[in-house]
Scaffold this motif. Structure first.
Motif, PDB file in Angstrom:
ATOM      1  N   ARG A  86       0.769  -1.001  -0.031  1.00  0.00           N
ATOM      2  CA  ARG A  86       0.360   0.198  -0.073  1.00  0.00           C
ATOM      3  C   ARG A  86       0.786   1.531  -0.056  1.00  0.00           C
ATOM      4  O   ARG A  86       0.606   2.522  -0.690  1.00  0.00           O
ATOM      5  N   LEU A 106      -9.636  -2.037  -4.039  1.00  0.00           N
ATOM      6  CA  LEU A 106      -8.586  -2.867  -4.246  1.00  0.00           C
ATOM      7  C   LEU A 106      -9.467  -3.666  -4.671  1.00  0.00           C
ATOM      8  O   LEU A 106     -10.627  -4.318  -4.659  1.00  0.00           O
ATOM      9  N   TRP A 126      -4.681  -2.180  -7.069  1.00  0.00           N
ATOM     10  CA  TRP A 126      -5.478  -1.045  -7.056  1.00  0.00           C
ATOM     11  C   TRP A 126      -6.020  -0.716  -8.407  1.00  0.00           C
ATOM     12  O   TRP A 126      -5.686  -0.637  -9.398  1.00  0.00           O
TER      13      TRP A 126
END
Length: 245
Positions: free
Chosen positions: A175, A192, A239
């Motif tokens: 992330r 996501l 993502w």
């Protein structure tokens, strides 16, 4: 009648044209949502709970029966000594047992040396929770001279905990990377949409030794236990990208 037929032809032509336009519109692919795929890595370190000493009892004989019988007697002496040091029966296990033909040996003059035809090898695992005293214990075990010291390894009772903590760290790392890339590109992270599991593996330094030296009861093998066992993991996350709010 002629006017009616002409009107019908025009209506059919118009309907056909509309159908072609609708089909062409249906075949036009929708705009693909941009995505970003990032692989994250993580580590976790936990203190080991136990040490496992690996030893073997090796014997020879001119027949399989002789080699096996000698090994059984040697193993009984070894087990008596180990248990005499306070190691419980449940903490001593057979790792492997095999009988094989002894390979030929040559002397300095190139002539074959006569040796027993068969060798028996009984490998044992000895578990102890006294991590700091593992070197002293190894020396005391080998004082009998009936064993070959092979190696020592260190482990955890809660193996899954190390892997899980490493995976959590890997997700955080993924992330962080994705946010850096998105920020530099002037966009934001959206949903996501995919998680691809990687592997979580423990890494532990294992001092490897092999010796048949005679030890006195007070001798200690110079083993340095690891302060921690390190687990590593990796994960791939995907993502969707979105415009910045």
């Amino acid at each position: 009648m002629m006017r009616t037929f002409t009107t019908m032809r025009l209506a059919l032509a118009a309907a056909f044209a509309i159908g072609l336009a609708s089909a062409a519109h249906a075949q036009t692919p929708a705009a693909r949502q941009p995505t970003i795929s990032v692989t994250g890595t993580g580590e976790a370190e936990l203190k080991p709970d136990f040490a496992t000493i690996h030893v073997s009892v090796e014997t020879t004989g001119d027949t399989v029966a002789q080699a096996s019988s000698a090994n059984r007697a040697g193993t009984e002496r070894v087990l008596a000594r180990i248990q005499g040091l306070g190691i419980g029966k449940d903490d001593i296990q057979t790792a492997n047992f095999q009988v094989f033909q002894t390979p030929p040996r040559l002397g300095p003059d190139g002539r074959e040396i006569k040796v027993p035809k068969f060798s028996a090898n009984h490998q044992l695992r000895i578990k102890t929770r006294n991590i700091d005293g593992v070197g002293q214990l190894a020396g005391e075990i080998l004082a009998s001279g009936d064993m070959t010291f092979q190696s020592v390894s260190f482990g955890l009772d809660r193996q899954e905990e190390g892997g899980d903590k490493a995976r959590e760290a890997a997700v955080r790392d993924a992330r962080r990377q994705a946010e850096v890339y998105a920020g530099a590109a002037g966009v934001a992270l959206g949903r996501l949409i995919e998680i691809r599991d990687g592997s979580a593996q423990p890494f532990e330094p294992q001092p490897m030794m092999r010796t048949q030296m005679a030890f006195k009861a007070a001798d200690s093998i110079p083993l340095v236990p690891p302060a921690t066992i390190r687990y590593t993991a990796n994960v791939q996350l995907v993502w969707e990208l979105a415009e910045r709010p």
